[in-house]
Design an enzyme around this catalytic site. Structure first.
Site, PDB file in Angstrom:
ATOM      1  N   HIS A 170      -9.875  21.672 -17.387  1.00 51.95           N
ATOM      2  CA  HIS A 170     -10.701  20.959 -18.366  1.00 51.95           C
ATOM      3  C   HIS A 170     -12.005  21.704 -18.703  1.00 51.95           C
ATOM      4  O   HIS A 170     -12.236  22.032 -19.870  1.00 51.95           O
ATOM      5  CB  HIS A 170     -10.936  19.528 -17.893  1.00 51.95           C
ATOM      6  CG  HIS A 170     -11.922  18.769 -18.721  1.00 51.95           C
ATOM      7  ND1 HIS A 170     -11.717  18.489 -20.058  1.00 51.95           N
ATOM      8  CD2 HIS A 170     -13.133  18.254 -18.417  1.00 51.95           C
ATOM      9  CE1 HIS A 170     -12.765  17.825 -20.526  1.00 51.95           C
ATOM     10  NE2 HIS A 170     -13.634  17.671 -19.548  1.00 51.95           N
ATOM     11  N   HIS A 213     -20.132  21.203 -17.189  1.00 50.30           N
ATOM     12  CA  HIS A 213     -20.567  19.909 -17.719  1.00 50.30           C
ATOM     13  C   HIS A 213     -20.184  18.707 -16.864  1.00 50.30           C
ATOM     14  O   HIS A 213     -20.827  17.669 -16.948  1.00 50.30           O
ATOM     15  CB  HIS A 213     -20.085  19.714 -19.160  1.00 50.30           C
ATOM     16  CG  HIS A 213     -18.646  19.328 -19.278  1.00 50.30           C
ATOM     17  ND1 HIS A 213     -17.635  20.244 -19.300  1.00 50.30           N
ATOM     18  CD2 HIS A 213     -18.059  18.113 -19.334  1.00 50.30           C
ATOM     19  CE1 HIS A 213     -16.483  19.616 -19.404  1.00 50.30           C
ATOM     20  NE2 HIS A 213     -16.697  18.324 -19.416  1.00 50.30           N
ATOM     21  N   GLU A 254     -21.483  14.818 -12.604  1.00 45.90           N
ATOM     22  CA  GLU A 254     -20.864  13.505 -12.627  1.00 45.90           C
ATOM     23  C   GLU A 254     -19.730  13.397 -11.610  1.00 45.90           C
ATOM     24  O   GLU A 254     -19.580  12.382 -10.949  1.00 45.90           O
ATOM     25  CB  GLU A 254     -20.332  13.223 -14.030  1.00 45.90           C
ATOM     26  CG  GLU A 254     -20.158  11.761 -14.297  1.00 45.90           C
ATOM     27  CD  GLU A 254     -19.569  11.485 -15.678  1.00 45.90           C
ATOM     28  OE1 GLU A 254     -19.548  12.407 -16.516  1.00 45.90           O
ATOM     29  OE2 GLU A 254     -19.129  10.359 -15.888  1.00 45.90           O
ATOM     30  N   ASP A 255     -18.950  14.431 -11.488  1.00 46.10           N
ATOM     31  CA  ASP A 255     -17.706  14.305 -10.721  1.00 46.10           C
ATOM     32  C   ASP A 255     -17.690  15.023  -9.377  1.00 46.10           C
ATOM     33  O   ASP A 255     -16.692  14.977  -8.670  1.00 46.10           O
ATOM     34  CB  ASP A 255     -16.526  14.830 -11.562  1.00 46.10           C
ATOM     35  CG  ASP A 255     -16.301  13.962 -12.785  1.00 46.10           C
ATOM     36  OD1 ASP A 255     -16.778  12.811 -12.773  1.00 46.10           O
ATOM     37  OD2 ASP A 255     -15.672  14.425 -13.742  1.00 46.10           O
ATOM     38  N   ASP A 260     -16.114  18.557 -25.198  1.00 45.24           N
ATOM     39  CA  ASP A 260     -15.555  17.776 -24.096  1.00 45.24           C
ATOM     40  C   ASP A 260     -14.601  16.714 -24.639  1.00 45.24           C
ATOM     41  O   ASP A 260     -13.460  16.570 -24.212  1.00 45.24           O
ATOM     42  CB  ASP A 260     -16.728  17.126 -23.340  1.00 45.24           C
ATOM     43  CG  ASP A 260     -16.278  16.222 -22.203  1.00 45.24           C
ATOM     44  OD1 ASP A 260     -15.278  16.561 -21.543  1.00 45.24           O
ATOM     45  OD2 ASP A 260     -16.946  15.185 -21.981  1.00 45.24           O
ATOM     46  N   ASP A 304      -5.143  15.548 -54.137  1.00 46.85           N
ATOM     47  CA  ASP A 304      -5.454  16.775 -53.407  1.00 46.85           C
ATOM     48  C   ASP A 304      -4.556  16.923 -52.192  1.00 46.85           C
ATOM     49  O   ASP A 304      -4.985  17.358 -51.152  1.00 46.85           O
ATOM     50  CB  ASP A 304      -6.924  16.803 -53.000  1.00 46.85           C
ATOM     51  CG  ASP A 304      -7.362  15.500 -52.365  1.00 46.85           C
ATOM     52  OD1 ASP A 304      -6.545  14.566 -52.313  1.00 46.85           O
ATOM     53  OD2 ASP A 304      -8.517  15.423 -51.905  1.00 46.85           O
TER      54      ASP A 304
END
Ligand code: MN
Length: 727
Positions: free
Chosen positions: A48, A72, A76-77, A139, A259
């Protein structure tokens, strides 16, 4: 699986002289921290951050930003601390990682309050450092690409949030490539049958479309060569979600989508753009009104291009977009293409004219306190479709489609707006509700001392005008409510030989009543609440006097049989809904949206007619006609099931088979049909206007779902009536 080395190569290609050491460090750090973690797909978690970093690298982002892509999720993880990130990567990286983590932690809810809050936080983060939002978008893109591995309930929630927040935001930042992919992915999960059926229909047209593109392209290519213009010519087929929207919005058939195929011609210089336009118009007849010059007048998100539609030799209209390679890069990547890494630079520079809207939006958002209003005005800013008008001096004003002279007046100056009494367009008087057209020369007539009225909220579309009008009205109305409330309380108090003057000391409980009732901090807030009718004067007195004294009052229980009878007669009170905190208010369901049991609802205090209850999605509530100060919390009571008449509009592809199937389906669900009107069209399509009796929201969902699943049914929509405004 993407390799780290590939990402490194991509970054190097865009930033040859940059130091890539930080990337390698971030890669190793991330690999160590996420070690042993697995994604829902079963792949190692590291996939990821690598994919996110890759998206950022392809957006030409600087090494710091790509490194943040790798890092990133570590805050958090994993157990990593901010201190460690700072130590290894410096304050810049930590700052952006923290920004991304903050946004991710905002709990998702469908409620508007939360959505507005999410937006607010994102806007603030963006101003702080635009890279926060770019990493967040990358993300989300990868999460959407791998959404199929999640359970359905989470899939739908994430897809909804993507469609509501991230896709429009990326669009507003000019990042068409990301926006398009996000929308198509979200569409796929939000409406699987719709997605499948449209995919199949588009697939049928793909082959002839390609052949058509090839043929036109050869012709154009030859003509440009003759003229000595170097160009890259691409053909594209319109994306699924935007076809879907167009079919829905304009209620047309796939064959009528203008279009569906478009030609894109990329050239070196601006003069070449106009030369190509001339060559095309010489070769094929242009469709009147379809030429748009976004080079002379760029879109607010920075998009520049020439558009035209011409009629092919076979008589099919098709769209052509002409722009330079630079413009194309901006058209695809938006703010990411604008963003050039300079040492020490984080936010948007003063030179980023293309994003002045962002700064303006932030100024406004500080004025707008109500989340519903904020979100509504924001949506306008996120989906602009603009008209260009002129002041008599030739100054260009760009306004959203549907803008009126009042919007125009406010775009000049707040006072010009407040004092606007009329307008001339091309020298002729027009009504204030007139919808401005491209090229209009608008002259605003003012009169000093003139004041805006509440109707203006329904006549304006711009954020700026609405917020200025609302601000004016709220201040004026609040002042009025305050005086009414104070007088009313004073009168009631006098019956007990009390007065505000006597009470208004530091020791009296009245000073904290506003807080106790949750209507504000100050005594004035209490008066306002009484003035609006949110709290009754008796309710206030009950907190100030001992109960026996209150009962003693000779006038205390003065009955008002006449008034009550008239009120009952005028409007049947709906026992199924309760107003939180009080039970002596007259409640009825608003006719415009007819909310049913289970649906989120909101109450609105009308003038002298009690509380009208709307669905929170009711256009009348959403379109800002209503004053947030008069909003009141309501909830469904027990015994609210049953007996709601709901109007549905069903669009049919094949009227013969589908009509019978719809009736059969309704019968099988034991759904009582009160009214049914069928309209048919020449091309064998049709529509049904249905009124059915519905027990609650679940029942309605079931009915809509099963009708939608019937072969030949294009769409089912619940109908609401938009009313002229509050009462
Ligand atoms: Mn992530």
């Amino acid at each position: 699986m993407i390799r780290f080395e590939d990402i490194q190569e991509t970054v190097k290609g865009h930033h040859p002289e940059a130091d890539l050491e930080i990337l390698r460090k971030a890669y190793i750090f991330s690999a160590v921290e996420h070690k042993g973690q697995v994604r829902a797909s079963g792949e190692p978690y590291l996939v990821h951050p690598l994919e996110v970093a890759n998206v950022l690298a392809e957006m030409r982002m600087d090494p710091i930003c790509v490194a943040v892509g790798l890092l990133h999720d570590v805050l958090e993880d994993t157990l990593t601390t901010p201190e460690r990130i700072q130590e290894y990567f410096g304050a810049d990286v930590l700052h952006i990682v923290e920004g991304v983590t903050k946004i991710s932690k905002i709990p998702y809810a469908t409620s508007e309050e939360r959505q507005a809050e999410t937006y607010r936080k994102m806007l603030l983060a963006m101003v702080d450092d635009i890279r926060v939002i770019l990493v967040k978008l990358a993300d989300r893109l990868h999460n959407m690409r791998t959404l199929k591995h999640l359970p359905e309930e989470r899939r739908v929630r994430i897809a909804r949030e993507t469609m509501d927040i991230y896709a429009p935001l990326s669009g507003r930042l000019g990042m068409a490539k990301i926006k398009n992919e996000l929308e198509d992915l979200a569409f796929q999960y939000l409406d699987p049958p719709g997605y499948r059926s449209l995919t199949a229909r588009v697939e049928d047209k793909r082959k002839p479309a390609r052949a058509f593109i090839q043929k036109v392209r050869a012709t154009v290519s030859q003509k440009l060569e003759e003229a000595g213009i170097e160009a890259t010519i691409e053909g594209r087929i319109k994306r699924l979600h935007s076809i879907h929207q167009k079919l829905k919005r304009q209620r047309i058939e796939l064959d009528q989508v203008y279009d569906f195929v478009a030609l894109r011609i990329l050239v070196k210089t601006i003069p070449d753009c106009y030369a190509v336009l001339g060559i095309l118009h010489n070769a094929w007849r242009p469709v009147p009104g379809r030429v748009k010059d976004f080079i002379a007048m760029p879109r607010p998100n920075g998009y520049r291009s020439l558009h035209t539609s011409v009629i092919s030799d076979e008589g099919h209209p098709f769209e052509v977009q002409i722009r330079t390679h630079d413009m194309h890069q901006v058209a695809e990547e938006g703010i990411a293409a604008h963003w050039k890494y300079k040492e020490g630079r984080t936010g948007l520079g003063a030179d980023d004219d293309a994003f002045s809207w962002l700064r303006q939006l932030l100024e406004w958002q500080q004025e707008v306190k109500d989340p519903h209003e904020f979100l509504n005005s924001l949506k306008l800013d996120l989906y602009p479709e603009e008209v260009y008008c002129f002041t008599p001096r030739g100054e260009v004003k760009m306004l959203p489609r549907g803008a009126t002279p009042i919007d125009f007046a406010y775009s000049i100056h707040t006072e010009v707006g407040h004092q606007c009494v009329g307008a001339r367009v091309h020298g002729k008087m027009v009504p204030l509700r007139y919808k401005l057209q491209n090229g209009d020369i608008v002259e605003i007539l003012t009169s000093s001392g003139h004041k805006p009225s509440r109707d203006w909220l329904g006549l304006t579309v711009t954020n700026r005008a609405k917020s200025k009008i609302r601000h004016y009205l709220n201040t004026a109305e609040k002042q009025q409510a305050l005086e009414i409330g104070r007088k009313h309380l004073e009168r009631e108090l006098r019956r007990f030989d009390l007065s505000l003057k006597k009470l208004d000391t530091k020791s009296s409980p009245i000073t904290t009543l506003a807080q106790d009732f949750g209507v504000g901090q100050k005594l004035d807030d209490l008066f306002v609440a009484v003035g609006y009718g949110k709290i009754s004067a008796r309710h206030v007195l009950s907190r100030l006097l001992p109960p026996d004294k209150l009962a003693e009052s000779p006038e205390a229980e003065k009955p008002r049989p006449m008034v009550d009878a008239v009120r009952r007669f005028l409007r049947r009170r709906d026992e199924r809904i309760k107003v939180k905190g009080t039970d002596d208010l007259l409640v009825y369901r608003a006719k415009c949206c007819n909310p049913i049991m289970g649906e989120p609802i909101v109450g609105y205090i009308t003038r002298g007619k009690g509380v009208s209850v709307h669905s929170v999605d009711c256009p009348n509530v959403r379109n800002l006609v209503y004053d947030p100060g008069r909003r009141i919390e309501v909830e469904w009571g027990s015994g609210a099931e049953g007996g709601y008449e709901v109007r549905l509009a069903v669009d049919l592809e094949d009227r013969m088979g589908a009509l019978a199937a719809v009736t059969a389906a309704l019968a099988s669900m034991k759904t009582d049909v009160r009214d049914m009107q069928v309209r048919t069209f020449d091309d064998n399509t049709g529509s049904i206007a249905l009124t059915v009796r519905i027990n609650d929201l679940k029942h309605l969902d079931k009915v809509v779902k099963s009708v939608r699943g019937i072969k030949g049914v294009i769409d089912v929509a619940r109908q609401s009536v938009s009313s002229p405004g509050p009462t």
